[in-house]
Design a protein around this motif. Structure first.
Motif, PDB file in Angstrom:
ATOM      1  N   TYR A 196       0.841  -1.199   0.000  1.00  0.00           N
ATOM      2  CA  TYR A 196       0.000   0.000   0.000  1.00  0.00           C
ATOM      3  C   TYR A 196       0.879   1.254   0.000  1.00  0.00           C
ATOM      4  O   TYR A 196       1.919   1.270   0.649  1.00  0.00           O
ATOM      5  CB  TYR A 196      -0.884   0.033   1.241  1.00  0.00           C
ATOM      6  CG  TYR A 196      -1.911  -1.063   1.306  1.00  0.00           C
ATOM      7  CD1 TYR A 196      -3.035  -1.043   0.482  1.00  0.00           C
ATOM      8  CD2 TYR A 196      -1.766  -2.124   2.196  1.00  0.00           C
ATOM      9  CE1 TYR A 196      -3.981  -2.045   0.541  1.00  0.00           C
ATOM     10  CE2 TYR A 196      -2.712  -3.127   2.267  1.00  0.00           C
ATOM     11  CZ  TYR A 196      -3.818  -3.084   1.438  1.00  0.00           C
ATOM     12  OH  TYR A 196      -4.746  -4.081   1.500  1.00  0.00           O
ATOM     13  N   PRO A 197       0.439   2.317  -0.679  1.00  0.00           N
ATOM     14  CA  PRO A 197       1.215   3.559  -0.637  1.00  0.00           C
ATOM     15  C   PRO A 197       1.241   4.164   0.773  1.00  0.00           C
ATOM     16  O   PRO A 197       2.213   4.800   1.159  1.00  0.00           O
ATOM     17  CB  PRO A 197       0.518   4.487  -1.625  1.00  0.00           C
ATOM     18  CG  PRO A 197      -0.763   3.837  -1.990  1.00  0.00           C
ATOM     19  CD  PRO A 197      -0.707   2.399  -1.568  1.00  0.00           C
ATOM     20  N   LYS A 198       0.161   3.927   1.528  1.00  0.00           N
ATOM     21  CA  LYS A 198       0.086   4.423   2.904  1.00  0.00           C
ATOM     22  C   LYS A 198      -0.540   3.339   3.773  1.00  0.00           C
ATOM     23  O   LYS A 198      -1.547   2.736   3.391  1.00  0.00           O
ATOM     24  CB  LYS A 198      -0.768   5.693   2.994  1.00  0.00           C
ATOM     25  CG  LYS A 198      -0.211   6.872   2.225  1.00  0.00           C
ATOM     26  CD  LYS A 198      -1.095   8.091   2.385  1.00  0.00           C
ATOM     27  CE  LYS A 198      -0.573   9.254   1.559  1.00  0.00           C
ATOM     28  NZ  LYS A 198      -1.383  10.475   1.779  1.00  0.00           N
TER      29      LYS A 198
ATOM     30  N   GLU B 275       3.141  11.388   0.101  1.00  0.00           N
ATOM     31  CA  GLU B 275       2.634  10.584  -1.007  1.00  0.00           C
ATOM     32  C   GLU B 275       2.685   9.092  -0.676  1.00  0.00           C
ATOM     33  O   GLU B 275       1.814   8.319  -1.060  1.00  0.00           O
ATOM     34  CB  GLU B 275       3.460  10.864  -2.266  1.00  0.00           C
ATOM     35  CG  GLU B 275       2.644  10.786  -3.521  1.00  0.00           C
ATOM     36  CD  GLU B 275       3.434  11.332  -4.687  1.00  0.00           C
ATOM     37  OE1 GLU B 275       3.797  10.511  -5.554  1.00  0.00           O
ATOM     38  OE2 GLU B 275       3.667  12.556  -4.731  1.00  0.00           O
ATOM     39  N   ARG B 276       3.745   8.685   0.027  1.00  0.00           N
ATOM     40  CA  ARG B 276       3.927   7.301   0.485  1.00  0.00           C
ATOM     41  C   ARG B 276       4.334   7.347   1.941  1.00  0.00           C
ATOM     42  O   ARG B 276       5.205   8.127   2.311  1.00  0.00           O
ATOM     43  CB  ARG B 276       5.033   6.597  -0.293  1.00  0.00           C
ATOM     44  CG  ARG B 276       4.590   5.925  -1.565  1.00  0.00           C
ATOM     45  CD  ARG B 276       5.671   5.024  -2.139  1.00  0.00           C
ATOM     46  NE  ARG B 276       5.732   3.696  -1.571  1.00  0.00           N
ATOM     47  CZ  ARG B 276       4.885   2.708  -1.828  1.00  0.00           C
ATOM     48  NH1 ARG B 276       3.868   2.906  -2.627  1.00  0.00           N
ATOM     49  NH2 ARG B 276       5.049   1.514  -1.296  1.00  0.00           N
TER      50      ARG B 276
ATOM     51  N   ARG C 214      10.656  -2.798   0.938  1.00  0.00           N
ATOM     52  CA  ARG C 214       9.766  -1.759   1.460  1.00  0.00           C
ATOM     53  C   ARG C 214      10.446  -0.991   2.580  1.00  0.00           C
ATOM     54  O   ARG C 214      11.335  -1.492   3.242  1.00  0.00           O
ATOM     55  CB  ARG C 214       8.467  -2.373   1.978  1.00  0.00           C
ATOM     56  CG  ARG C 214       7.688  -3.124   0.914  1.00  0.00           C
ATOM     57  CD  ARG C 214       6.397  -3.678   1.467  1.00  0.00           C
ATOM     58  NE  ARG C 214       5.780  -4.607   0.531  1.00  0.00           N
ATOM     59  CZ  ARG C 214       4.631  -5.206   0.759  1.00  0.00           C
ATOM     60  NH1 ARG C 214       3.965  -5.002   1.881  1.00  0.00           N
ATOM     61  NH2 ARG C 214       4.135  -6.041  -0.144  1.00  0.00           N
TER      62      ARG C 214
END
Length: 183
Positions: A26-28, A101-102, A54
């Motif tokens: 997931y980006p967040k 953004e992330r 990651r």
């Protein structure tokens, strides 16, 4: 595979750890990490997440951010948490999620390495406020496995009920110091 993920995988393999991370990238997200009974949890957790390419930030007592450690911790994603802070940590973290953004953030619900049944509910409030999923991260020293294979979804507005479900998920696992882990 990057050099850092290769190195992380190699260290984990040599130390006898197995890593299984199957949740989407997931980006967040928040990574709820338990059991948390040792400073080694940080080391193994960072390596495990890096082994799949990651990066995750983490919350840590502000007292650990002294020179030169403070620069190192911030460079690898550390967010200092002051004792007796003014204002809401939950709101500050939600704002940070909104501005990035992330962002993956590892949080230990116990908030300490000591035995406690009083887990912090901020994980739920941050996830709901920032609209991010909660990944369930496990460091099981008994089997030497690090897992992130489940997403936790709060089912109700009843934080006590959701906390009971969260604790039930972690109950079968064992920290480095099992006597310090209570659900």
């Amino acid at each position: 595979m990057s050099i850092s993920s290769f190195l992380a995988k190699s260290i984990l393999r040599i130390a006898g750890w197995q890593v299984e991370i199957t949740v989407p990238d997931y980006p967040k997200c928040i990574i709820c990490v338990a059991p948390h009974t040792s400073n080694w949890d940080f080391f193994w957790g960072k390596l495990a997440y890096a082994s799949v390419g990651r990066k995750a930030g983490f919350l840590m007592k502000e007292a650990w951010f002294f020179f030169p450690l403070g620069y190192i911790f911030k460079a690898i994603g550390g967010i200092p948490v002051p004792r007796g802070r003014r204002g809401s940590l939950v709101e500050a973290i939600i704002e940070k999620f909104d501005s990035e953004e992330r962002m993956a953030l590892a949080i230990t619900p116990e908030g300490t390495r000591k035995a406690t049944t009083q887990w912090h509910s901020g994980i739920f409030r941050i996830a709901l406020g920032a609209h991010v999923p909660i990944e369930l991260g496990v460091l099981d020293y008994k089997t030497k496995r690090i897992l992130i294979t489940h997403i936790f979804e709060p089912l109700t507005d009843d934080i006590d009920d959701d906390m009971a479900r969260l604790k039930a998920f972690y109950r079968p696992y064992s920290g480095k110091h099992p006597e310090k882990f209570t659900t």
